[in-house]
Enzyme design. Structure first.
Site, short mmCIF file in Angstrom:
data_model
loop_
_atom_site.label_atom_id
_atom_site.label_comp_id
_atom_site.label_asym_id
_atom_site.label_seq_id
_atom_site.Cartn_x
_atom_site.Cartn_y
_atom_site.Cartn_z
N ARG A 116 43.14 36.70 28.26
CA ARG A 116 43.88 37.18 29.58
C ARG A 116 45.06 36.75 29.77
O ARG A 116 45.25 35.54 29.67
CB ARG A 116 43.02 37.12 30.59
CG ARG A 116 41.63 37.58 30.73
CD ARG A 116 41.15 37.90 32.01
NE ARG A 116 41.44 39.02 32.69
CZ ARG A 116 41.34 39.09 34.04
NH1 ARG A 116 40.20 38.37 34.53
NH2 ARG A 116 41.90 40.20 34.69
N LYS A 132 45.87 40.45 41.86
CA LYS A 132 45.06 41.76 41.55
C LYS A 132 45.98 43.08 41.83
O LYS A 132 46.39 43.03 43.19
CB LYS A 132 43.78 41.58 42.36
CG LYS A 132 42.80 42.87 42.17
CD LYS A 132 42.68 43.20 40.67
CE LYS A 132 42.60 42.03 39.65
NZ LYS A 132 42.45 42.11 38.09
N ASP A 164 47.17 34.52 40.48
CA ASP A 164 46.88 34.08 39.04
C ASP A 164 48.14 33.34 38.72
O ASP A 164 48.05 32.66 37.70
CB ASP A 164 46.61 35.54 38.36
CG ASP A 164 45.47 35.76 38.37
OD1 ASP A 164 44.86 36.34 39.42
OD2 ASP A 164 44.70 35.58 37.12
N GLY A 187 38.81 35.27 37.84
CA GLY A 187 39.57 34.45 38.78
C GLY A 187 40.16 33.44 38.18
O GLY A 187 39.71 32.53 37.28
N ALA A 188 41.33 33.25 38.52
CA ALA A 188 42.35 32.38 37.63
C ALA A 188 41.72 30.65 37.47
O ALA A 188 41.79 30.31 36.38
CB ALA A 188 43.77 32.30 38.21
N GLN A 198 35.88 43.82 42.80
CA GLN A 198 35.74 42.52 42.99
C GLN A 198 35.44 42.14 44.66
O GLN A 198 34.62 41.27 44.79
CB GLN A 198 36.84 41.51 42.44
CG GLN A 198 36.92 41.40 40.94
CD GLN A 198 37.94 42.25 40.66
OE1 GLN A 198 38.21 43.41 41.04
NE2 GLN A 198 38.48 42.12 39.11
O1 MRU Z 1 40.73 40.26 37.32
P1 MRU Z 1 40.29 39.07 38.23
O2 MRU Z 1 39.08 39.45 38.98
O3 MRU Z 1 40.27 37.74 37.24
O4 MRU Z 1 41.61 38.82 39.26
C1 MRU Z 1 41.15 37.84 40.05
C2 MRU Z 1 42.46 37.83 41.08
O5 MRU Z 1 43.26 38.39 41.27
C3 MRU Z 1 42.38 36.42 42.04
O6 MRU Z 1 42.78 37.07 43.26
C4 MRU Z 1 43.07 35.37 41.48
O7 MRU Z 1 42.61 35.08 40.17
C5 MRU Z 1 43.00 33.99 42.25
S1 MRU Z 1 41.40 33.46 42.28
C6 MRU Z 1 41.14 31.99 42.89
#
Ligand code: MRU
Length: 341
Positions: free
Chosen positions: A89, A246, A236, A47-48, A195
């Site tokens: 990432r 995502k 992100d 999650g960002a 997720q």
């Molecule tokens: O691969 P992830 O689980 O890190 O992806 C997360 C997402 O796509 C979330 O929607 C995004 O990071 C926003 S989190 C507040």
């Protein structure tokens, strides 16, 4: 929800191991920035915004490791640490934003590494606290878009677990419920790392917010049947023309557009990267085994067949009804006017 990440009194980084959820709630306690970098890469934390705070805390651990070195050697080692953390990432803006923010401190106080270490630790803790405040404001602003009785679709997990606490996409839902509105959530399962099924469902159940999980391909039908009133997703990275979130988000946005369901994006300003366009951004490609096997356990694709695993999607601004930041609610055009320098 309890915080997904925190700095402990004895200078460790404590985080929920999200790979074990929903079956086990266990914590990792890390003392080495290399382990923090690994935890971001393998998605113990994800999650960002949470990645951003983990990156800052990883940098803080590195300053503790190197604080007795002479200034030049210290900065050289810190550059190596920053590179390791940045390489985990590629798509989340917050990772780079957080390392840069710590780097500003390192470059403005180059003389005494020991003092710098204390300042960096304080800054990392402050960033964790700021994250919660930002999310609360996203919640207040986004709650104005929700009506009593709404059923909100979300994709992936942009909740408390994706931040330090409270979430971004789930913040308006939390805030609207705190304000007395009845809101329920539909969570896409979110292949391949699930997720939505594992994390969004877990944290909403934990906080007693009504949630139902659907397979990723169901939301178009549910919109057509009038069973989804609004979509809220996290992001992100936001460029001058698109929103990165995502994989699967673009298809949700297309279905929302076709069914006249508002499609909102919750975006803390730390995810804005408006000097870039979508074509400038590297989309993370993860190991194909994540697609080939369900959660590393059951192989579902025949041996010898190639799998592609792009982790993020590009959703053009024309499909986005509004973007919710800690400052307000903006159409994409208004967002550019307010924040683009
Ligand atoms: O691969 P992830 O689980 O890190 O992806 C997360 C997402 O796509 C979330 O929607 C995004 O990071 C926003 S989190 C507040």
């Amino acid at each position: 929800m309890i915080p997904s990440i925190e700095w402990t009194h004895d200078n460790k980084v404590k985080m929920i191991d999200q790979t074990l959820l929903p079956h086990k709630l266990e914590f990792l306690e890390l003392e080495d920035y290399r382990d923090v970098a690994k935890s971001i890469k393998v998605m113990n934390i994800r999650g960002a915004p949470a990645i951003g705070v983990a990156a800052a805390m990883g940098m803080a651990l590195a300053t503790i490791e190197y604080r007795t070195l002479p200034k030049e050697e210290f900065l050289k080692r810190m550059e190596e640490a920053a590179d390791v953390i940045r390489s985990t990432r590629p798509t989340a803006s917050n990772l780079f934003w957080a390392v840069n923010r710590i780097w500003e401190i390192l470059s403005s106080f180059p003389d005494n590494p020991s003092n710098i270490s204390e300042l960096v630790v304080e800054e990392a803790k402050l960033m964790a606290q700021e994250d919660v405040n930002v999310n609360k404001n996203i919640g207040k602003n986004g709650a104005t878009l929700l009506e009593d009785g709404d059923v909100v679709l979300t994709h992936c997990n942009a909740g408390s677990l994706a931040t330090v606490q409270y979430g971004t996409a789930l913040a308006p839902i939390r805030s609207a419920i705190e304000g007395g509105k009845k809101i329920s959530v539909i969570a896409d399962e979110t292949r391949p790392r699930l997720q939505g099924a594992r994390l969004t469902a877990y944290e909403l159940q934990y906080d007693k917010i009504p949630v139902k999980v659907i397979s990723d391909t169901s939301s178009g039908l549910l919109m057509r049947l009038g069973k989804i009133n609004k979509v809220i997703v996290g992001t992100d990275r936001v460029t001058s023309d698109a929103v990165f979130n995502k994989i699967g988000t673009y298809l949700v946005a297309l279905a929302a557009y076709d069914n006249e369901v508002p499609f909102y994006v919750a975006a803390p300003t730390s995810t804005l990267s408006l000097q870039e366009t979508a074509d400038d951004v590297t989309i993370e490609q993860r190991d194909s085994s994540e697609v080939k096997n369900v959660l590393g356990k059951v192989q579902i694709v025949p041996d010898g067949v190639e799998c592609l695993n792009y982790a993020f999607d590009i959703t053009p601004f024309r499909l986005v009804s509004a973007i919710i930041t800690e400052d307000g609610v903006f159409t994409p055009e208004e967002l550019l006017k307010k924040y683009k320098r």
